[in-house]
Design a protein around this motif. Structure first.
Motif, short mmCIF file in Angstrom:
data_model
loop_
_atom_site.label_atom_id
_atom_site.label_comp_id
_atom_site.label_asym_id
_atom_site.label_seq_id
_atom_site.Cartn_x
_atom_site.Cartn_y
_atom_site.Cartn_z
N PHE A 75 0.57 -1.46 -0.17
CA PHE A 75 0.31 0.24 0.44
C PHE A 75 1.15 1.21 -0.11
CE2 PHE A 75 -1.93 -4.06 1.71
CZ PHE A 75 -3.53 -3.53 1.18
N VAL A 76 0.36 2.69 0.96
CA VAL A 76 1.54 3.30 1.01
C VAL A 76 1.60 3.63 2.52
CG1 VAL A 76 1.99 5.96 0.47
CG2 VAL A 76 1.00 4.42 -1.24
N THR A 77 2.67 3.16 3.15
CA THR A 77 2.35 2.45 4.72
C THR A 77 3.97 3.30 5.52
OG1 THR A 77 1.21 0.63 4.45
CG2 THR A 77 2.30 0.37 6.55
N THR A 134 -8.68 12.39 10.91
CA THR A 134 -8.06 10.89 11.25
C THR A 134 -7.25 9.81 10.19
OG1 THR A 134 -10.19 10.02 10.65
CG2 THR A 134 -9.83 10.05 13.23
N GLY A 135 -7.69 10.81 8.56
CA GLY A 135 -6.77 10.22 7.60
C GLY A 135 -7.28 10.94 5.80
N ALA A 136 -6.52 10.88 5.11
CA ALA A 136 -6.62 11.48 4.12
C ALA A 136 -8.26 11.37 4.09
CB ALA A 136 -6.18 11.35 2.71
N ALA A 227 -8.89 17.32 -8.00
CA ALA A 227 -7.68 16.61 -8.01
C ALA A 227 -7.20 15.39 -7.34
CB ALA A 227 -7.43 17.54 -9.01
N GLN A 228 -6.13 15.28 -8.08
CA GLN A 228 -5.01 14.71 -6.95
C GLN A 228 -3.47 15.04 -7.40
OE1 GLN A 228 -5.61 9.74 -6.75
NE2 GLN A 228 -4.58 10.02 -8.90
N ALA A 229 -2.84 15.02 -5.84
CA ALA A 229 -0.69 14.60 -6.15
C ALA A 229 -0.94 13.33 -5.54
CB ALA A 229 -0.53 15.74 -4.59
N GLY A 230 0.18 12.83 -5.91
CA GLY A 230 -0.12 11.05 -6.40
C GLY A 230 -0.80 9.94 -5.96
N GLN A 231 -0.68 10.03 -7.38
CA GLN A 231 -1.73 8.17 -7.96
C GLN A 231 -0.65 7.41 -7.20
OE1 GLN A 231 -1.87 5.37 -9.61
NE2 GLN A 231 -4.50 5.53 -9.89
N VAL A 257 -7.83 19.47 -3.81
CA VAL A 257 -6.53 18.73 -4.26
C VAL A 257 -6.95 16.90 -2.81
CG1 VAL A 257 -3.98 17.75 -4.69
CG2 VAL A 257 -5.27 19.88 -5.11
N ASP A 258 -6.47 15.41 -3.52
CA ASP A 258 -6.55 14.55 -3.30
C ASP A 258 -4.54 14.42 -2.75
OD1 ASP A 258 -6.02 12.22 -1.14
OD2 ASP A 258 -7.25 11.38 -2.72
N GLY A 259 -4.36 14.96 -1.57
CA GLY A 259 -2.76 14.86 -1.68
C GLY A 259 -2.20 13.67 -0.74
N ALA A 260 -3.05 12.49 0.00
CA ALA A 260 -2.66 12.13 0.93
C ALA A 260 -1.22 11.93 1.19
CB ALA A 260 -3.27 10.25 0.49
N PHE A 261 -0.04 11.33 0.21
CA PHE A 261 1.27 11.47 0.12
C PHE A 261 2.02 11.51 -0.98
CE2 PHE A 261 -0.01 8.51 -3.13
CZ PHE A 261 1.34 8.69 -3.96
N GLY A 262 1.13 12.23 -1.88
CA GLY A 262 2.04 12.96 -2.86
C GLY A 262 2.42 14.33 -2.62
N VAL A 286 -4.02 15.82 3.10
CA VAL A 286 -2.53 15.27 3.59
C VAL A 286 -2.23 14.10 4.49
CG1 VAL A 286 -1.45 16.91 4.19
CG2 VAL A 286 -0.53 15.50 3.28
N ASP A 287 -2.03 13.05 4.91
CA ASP A 287 -1.65 12.50 5.75
C ASP A 287 -0.51 12.68 6.13
OD1 ASP A 287 -3.79 10.57 6.09
OD2 ASP A 287 -2.94 9.21 4.10
N ALA A 288 0.02 12.55 7.83
CA ALA A 288 1.03 12.15 8.49
C ALA A 288 1.35 10.70 9.06
CB ALA A 288 0.55 12.74 9.48
N HIS A 289 0.27 10.29 8.86
CA HIS A 289 0.40 8.93 9.46
C HIS A 289 1.05 7.75 8.05
CE1 HIS A 289 -3.98 7.73 8.83
NE2 HIS A 289 -3.26 7.78 6.96
N LYS A 290 1.55 8.67 6.63
CA LYS A 290 1.98 7.87 5.33
C LYS A 290 3.35 7.99 5.87
CE LYS A 290 -1.65 6.50 3.17
NZ LYS A 290 -2.67 7.49 1.43
#
Ligand SMILES: *Cc1c(COP(=O)(O)O)cnc(C)c1O
Length: 461
Positions: A75-77, A134-136, A227-231, A257-262, A286-290
């Protein structure tokens, strides 16, 4: 009073963490075996704390994945930086309710500071609102709630008061490769997954700017673009500048922008060009846990228009008037842990250069993995621009390889689907991964591919 519980928990944690780099990464245990190992009889009279924790530690262990270790590439962990884990323990010890300033002045002010640091590192507007969620997925929920309020409100409709039924609902545009959790956020806020207009993507999963302009031209009225940062398979980002340029001519538009990790690419000078123009959006998840390697769970919802976020999410009760100092005005949750504290600790320990170096290092290790896997005869399907590597072994069953790798335990990788065919995905997101870890993983993957593709092998198709 506390010593027994904290000593046992500390001892167990040290035991787990000292073994996490060396133990088999995955755990081949089924649900029945897992259930059989945990005492499932609700006791009538209580069990002493020390005994509960000792037995729990032993019972959990067979079912714990070493996903915080250096050779978990699924995944992206992210793992947990030691300083972030320490801060997380302190958060639990202090047990603050971070909903409001009066409940925890410490949590509220650390959140202000950590939020400002995140905006600075990511190059986002310094007066944007930041909610710690809690998460993206929940970050996108918070951001889309702000967008919905702004876009529907601009049509003279109060969506918080009157709901969506009969409202002038904006049209939603998403890339064909939007993350499933982005769609989930839209569903939760009443936009419906099927009503979102899908924009065609290029061979890396990036929204095509020409198709975006066409889709936009066909829509009259307000638009919400997600849109997305980091497919999640390839690590590429959508063309934010071209999207923002096209939206400039629209009166009522919101770019999320969904930039969870990217989005963390923005914090590394040599990767920043990958997300060029991202600062022109209206909101960011954007996630911090990734990639920041803070323990679960932590993410940030960032919104340029503070009033849109707080207007969408502030509750009011006579006994609890909320204002700007209160974190609950920026999150869907009310009571919650002080999850900005580990983010603050991670950022302070890393510094600006450390964050950039963490991002760079993971990208370099992904490049190394791609080169080594290609050297083993596997096909690399993506341009390895960030921390994600898409791999397909030639002529060997992908699910069979994934199962063999997972059983073997040297490392862990999962499967995905790319261009309608199964593929393997190798993601480097952990602070503790070294070049030697990558080589150990790619060598073993190569051996397992060879074993499965050799006709002499009993497991071969
Ligand atoms: C992981 C991920 C999400 C979801 O993040 P959670 O923290 O699991 O809620 C959303 N978008 C992308 C691109 C992701 O990689």
């Amino acid at each position: 009073m506390w010593d027994e519980a904290l000593d046992r928990a500390g001892a167990w944690s040290r035991h787990w963490l000292s073994s996490v780099a060396d133990r088999p990464v995955g755990v081949p245990i089924d649900a029945a075996a897992m259930r059989a190992g945990i005492d499932d009889r609700l006791p009538t009279t209580g069990v002493p704390a020390g005994q509960v924790l000792d037995e729990l530690g032993a019972a959990l262990e067979p079912g714990l994945v070493a996903s915080g270790g250096p050779r978990y590439f699924g995944f992206v962990t992210g793992g947990a930086l030691p300083v972030a884990l320490g801060a997380d323990w302190m958060v639990s010890a202090a047990d603050q309710d971070a909903a409001t300033f009066v409940m925890s002045p410490a949590a509220a002010v650390v959140e202000e500071i950590a939020g400002r640091w995140v905006l600075d590192l990511l190059g986002l507007p310094d007066d944007a609102a930041v909610g710690f969620v809690t998460g993206a997925q929940m970050a996108s929920v918070a951001c889309v709630a702000a967008a919905r309020r702004a876009l529907v409100g601009a049509q003279g409709w109060d969506v918080e008061r009157d709901g969506l039924a009969g409202a002038p609902v904006p049209t939603v545009l998403v890339g064909e490769h939007a993350h499933a959790t982005m769609i989930q956020a839209l569903r939760l806020l009443g936009f419906g997954s099927a009503r979102a207009v899908r924009v065609a993507v290029d061979d890396q999963g990036r929204m095509r700017a020409d198709r975006f302009r066409e889709a936009l031209a066909a829509i009259a009225g307000p638009v919400l673009v997600c849109a997305q940062a980091g497919q999640v398979n390839t690590g590429v980002s959508d063309p934010f500048d071209e999207i923002a340029d096209a939206l400039e001519q629209r009166e009522h538009a919101w770019l999320h922008v969904d930039g969870a990790f990217g989005l963390w690419a923005a914090a590394a000078p040599t990767r920043r060009a990958l997300v060029a123009g991202v600062e022109r959006a209206d909101s960011w998840a954007v996630d911090a846990h990734k990639w920041l390697n803070v323990p679960y769970d932590a993410a940030m919802a960032i919104v340029r228009d503070r009033g849109a976020l707080t207007g969408a999410l502030t509750t009011s009760a006579a006994y609890l008037p909320l204002g700007d100092l209160d974190p609950a005005t920026r999150t869907p949750e009310n009571s919650r842990r002080a999850r900005a504290v580990p983010v603050y600790a991670a950022l302070r320990a890393l510094g600006r250069e450390g964050v950039a170096e963490l991002v760079e290092r993971c990208c370099a290790l992904a490049r190394q993995a791609a080169d080594e896997l290609a050297g083993q005869g596997l096909d690399i399907l993506n341009d390895v621009v960030l921390n994600q590597v898409l791999v397909r072994p030639d002529g060997v069953d992908v699910a069979g390889i994934a199962a063999a790798v997972q059983r073997d335990g040297t490392c862990w990788i999962g499967t995905t689907v790319w261009e309608d065919r199964p593929a393997l995905r190798f993601s480097v997101s952990n602070w503790s991964t070294t070049p030697a870890d990558v080589t150990r993983a790619t060598t073993r993957i190569g051996e397992l591919v060879d074993a499965l593709s050799s006709p002499a092998s009993p497991g071969a198709p």
